[in-house]
Design a protein around this motif. Structure first.
Motif, PDB file in Angstrom:
ATOM      1  N   SER A   1       0.829  -1.217   0.000  1.00  0.00           N
ATOM      2  CA  SER A   1       0.000   0.000   0.000  1.00  0.00           C
ATOM      3  C   SER A   1       0.861   1.264   0.000  1.00  0.00           C
ATOM      4  CB  SER A   1      -0.999  -0.006   1.152  1.00  0.00           C
ATOM      5  OG  SER A   1      -0.299   0.005   2.370  1.00  0.00           O
TER       6      SER A   1
ATOM      7  N   GLU B   1       1.690   1.757  -3.603  1.00  0.00           N
ATOM      8  CA  GLU B   1       0.523   2.264  -4.337  1.00  0.00           C
ATOM      9  C   GLU B   1       0.340   3.765  -4.132  1.00  0.00           C
ATOM     10  OE1 GLU B   1      -2.790  -1.207  -4.695  1.00  0.00           O
ATOM     11  OE2 GLU B   1      -2.372  -0.539  -2.652  1.00  0.00           O
TER      12      GLU B   1
ATOM     13  N   LYS C   1       1.539   1.567  -9.947  1.00  0.00           N
ATOM     14  CA  LYS C   1       0.604   1.170  -8.894  1.00  0.00           C
ATOM     15  C   LYS C   1      -0.082  -0.147  -9.261  1.00  0.00           C
ATOM     16  CE  LYS C   1      -3.602   2.694  -6.571  1.00  0.00           C
ATOM     17  NZ  LYS C   1      -4.707   3.670  -6.543  1.00  0.00           N
TER      18      LYS C   1
ATOM     19  N   THR D   1      -1.121  -3.516  -7.225  1.00  0.00           N
ATOM     20  CA  THR D   1      -2.540  -3.797  -6.955  1.00  0.00           C
ATOM     21  C   THR D   1      -2.930  -5.204  -7.420  1.00  0.00           C
ATOM     22  OG1 THR D   1      -2.929  -1.447  -7.322  1.00  0.00           O
ATOM     23  CG2 THR D   1      -4.871  -2.882  -7.243  1.00  0.00           C
TER      24      THR D   1
END
Lengths: 427, 427
Positions: A401, A404, A416, A420
């Protein structure tokens, strides 16, 4: 020598200025020869060898037979001396090997760094009056220790088309894989582009005159790395009344004999030491075979008296000498405080020539103040460091995260996405 | 993407050729701006900032107040993400610290190697569409760990004369000592010569467009070191049927979105994997915000099918990728055999973007095949290695005659004298 007593700080820059080199008028010649060698290969290299070295060569590559004969003509005494130097240089450079550095930065995120050899390296050894076989020791030994698979050596032939026997002997001894009779700009161009005979290399090492220096700089434009930019050799000595003036003078002169553009500087808080060294230089200079060269360098050189050790240290760090001799009672002050120097020689019994030949340290060092940002040649000069990483499912869940968010803030959506997608599948 | 099945070795060079950059037409502009900044300082820097960045600045230096305000506007989430990345990058780079290497090469001959920080370094961070605060993490963290005393950052302002808050926040967090609103050629020239505002530095780091790249190359002529020559970013993936085609496609696209001149290559022994990745790319590409950029890069890119792992490895070593992803069952074969790569990413859960941001490794890496001879940025990039030696009377007696012989054989009598004098006095 120029005597400068207690210079003001605002004048240091002027006082410490090196004799300037003008290279812009050489660049045209270097560019032309590079272009010609790139397209014409061996034929062009031979043409320039004839023009600059005065010899017409059939083959550029030195044969095993030539090496054998040369080796036989090197005296046993010199062979033993080279062997002692080789052993010390090997010991010191082998000790510079670093282990793989591995860190688990977070659970599941393993990162490591490893060094691997540069596969193809080129060593340039100048010809001329002094056959610098010692430079082969300094370059080929760490290249071999690093594991370079091709160690190519170029050096100019004499008018008979021959190479000094000590050069061939040392090259063979230290693991050079191929030797070529080619010097100057055409040698650097040959190793940059490759020719029918000369292999293209990834990094070029070694000293040379202004033509070679400009050629090495140009080689970097074609993607070849070089050891460092070069300039005339230089020495700075800091000494007090515990120093032996005769020894100090001999060290200053040993540097001065390299070339008329060499620079030597003595810094001291002691007026009497400066006086004594100046007298010693006069006496020792007269009997040198290369006195005319040394005299010119000495004329450019400086005896600087300063107020105290701190001022001396600041001045030395501003200069950033290639060679730095420390001959003072409180040597620890200088050793702790020196920030910019190529190699440091400590005490009355450590002449600079020890490091030039046989103590074990490398003599290919940054000149011209480049000690501020460049290392001398060392084992790592022949390797490159690579990093590796392996992340587990757990690892990517921990750092995913953050990646991201950062990728999004930099506007890089595909960066990103790569995370993901993995975060989705890891569940 | 171009599909190439079982290419012959003699065609590899052509197939692996990077999109060429022409820099010669830029050189004139770069030279002019350098000359002007050298003599005109701040006024010239401001003139070009107005011309290229469209803003007239009163002060080049970012104030503490501006930094404070910017920091407050960075979201807490992003701050936490940056902090996690910072921690990992610190851990990995701190582990790269090497101890002093000390060897007594012979009794009485002590040699050691120490690394000391480059005192003044300059970091260049490009502006433009993507504010690359992650590059600040990659450069400022090791600079601070190395102990550099001045860490100068230059980055271009926007049309309002402002810097992206995430850049200011990260710079402050990582120990940058001064930030200047200046980009492009004028930034590199400013750090090369120094101006009234911008300090002269000893080494310049960081990415940039072609103008910055040429400017950094020119800076080296003025004695400033640079991290490495730059080129467009690139990625090579080797994958087999154990790889996840969607992950592989996402990695290839994350590299492709950097710029139209980026290059991505997939090498595989598996036709079905290549087919699957090709399909995935089509699907994922459509939804990217930077699809138009990525599409152009993808058009230049290659899917290469090879016969076996050895052929794959040889081809990869010839290419020398900046980023190298290994997603195969027998990964050990590639990890042992890879000679030329900037950074290596292993397995299905190690996206390249992890290394770009947060795993701990550095993302400033050699492109354009320079992995053959250059290291990626690491702790040592901010230091230089110096050598020291101290020889006792006993020591000089042991190595003295070898030095005398070698110096004489090189025709350097003063080098010999420096030893002879000491041998006489030591008795």
């Amino acid at each position: 020598m120029k005597r400068i007593d207690f210079p003001e700080r605002e004048n240091w820059e002027g006082i410490l200025k090196r004799p300037t080199q003008t290279v812009s008028d050489i660049e045209g010649t270097v560019n032309t020869i590079f272009e010609e060698v790139k397209s014409g290969g061996d034929a062009v290299v031979k043409k320039y060898t004839e023009r600059f070295d005065g010899v017409s060569l059939k083959n550029l590559k030195v044969t095993q037979d030539e090496i054998q004969k040369a080796s036989e003509s090197v005296s046993e005494g010199l062979q033993q001396a080279i062997s002692l130097a080789q052993s010390n240089i090997e010991k010191f450079h082998a000790a510079q090997r670093t282990e793989r550095v591995e860190v688990e930065t977070m659970p599941g995120v393993s990162c490591w760094q490893e060094k691997r050899p540069i596969q193809k390296v080129g060593l340039y050894i100048p010809g001329g009056s002094a056959p610098l076989f010692s430079t082969i020791l300094m370059l080929a030994i760490p290249a071999k220790l690093a594991g370079c698979s091709e160690i190519v050596l170029c050096t100019p032939p004499d008018k008979k088309g021959e190479i000094n026997p000590a050069i061939l002997y040392t090259a063979q001894l230290c693991g050079v894989t191929q030797i070529y009779k080619v010097g100057g700009i055409q040698a650097i161009a040959g190793m940059t582009f490759g020719t029918e005979s000369i292999p293209k290399v990834y990094k070029i090492f070694g000293p040379g005159n202004q033509f070679v220096t400009v050629a090495k700089q140009l080689a970097t434009k074609y993607g070849v790395a070089i050891d460092m930019p070069a300039g005339p050799s230089e020495l700075l000595v800091v000494a007090d009344n515990t120093a032996n003036p005769a020894f100090v003078a001999s060290d200053l002169l040993s540097q001065a004999e390299h070339g008329a553009d060499s620079q030597v500087i003595l810094v001291s808080t002691s007026e009497s030491l400066i006086n004594d060294v100046e007298k010693e230089i006069e006496g020792q200079l007269k009997v040198l075979p290369r006195a005319s060269i040394a005299e010119k360098a000495i004329a450019n050189s400086k005896l600087i008296q300063v107020k105290n050790d701190q001022e001396a240290l600041d001045l030395i760090n501003e200069y950033g000498p290639e060679h730095f001799i420390v001959c003072v009672e409180n040597e620890g002050f200088y050793l702790d405080g020196i920030q910019n120097a190529g190699s440091v020689f400590i005490g009355n019994y450590t002449p600079e020539s020890a490091g030039d030949y046989a103590s074990g340290t490398n003599h290919t060092l940054p000149t011209n103040g480049y000690a501020k940002q460049y290392s001398g040649v060392n084992l790592d000069s022949f390797m490159k460091s690579m990093t590796f990483q392996k992340i587990s499912r757990e690892g990517i869940e921990r750092i995913g995260s953050a990646i991201e968010l950062m990728a999004e803030a930099e506007g890089l959506q595909a960066h990103k996405n790569a995370v993901t997608l993995r975060l989705k599948r890891s569940k």
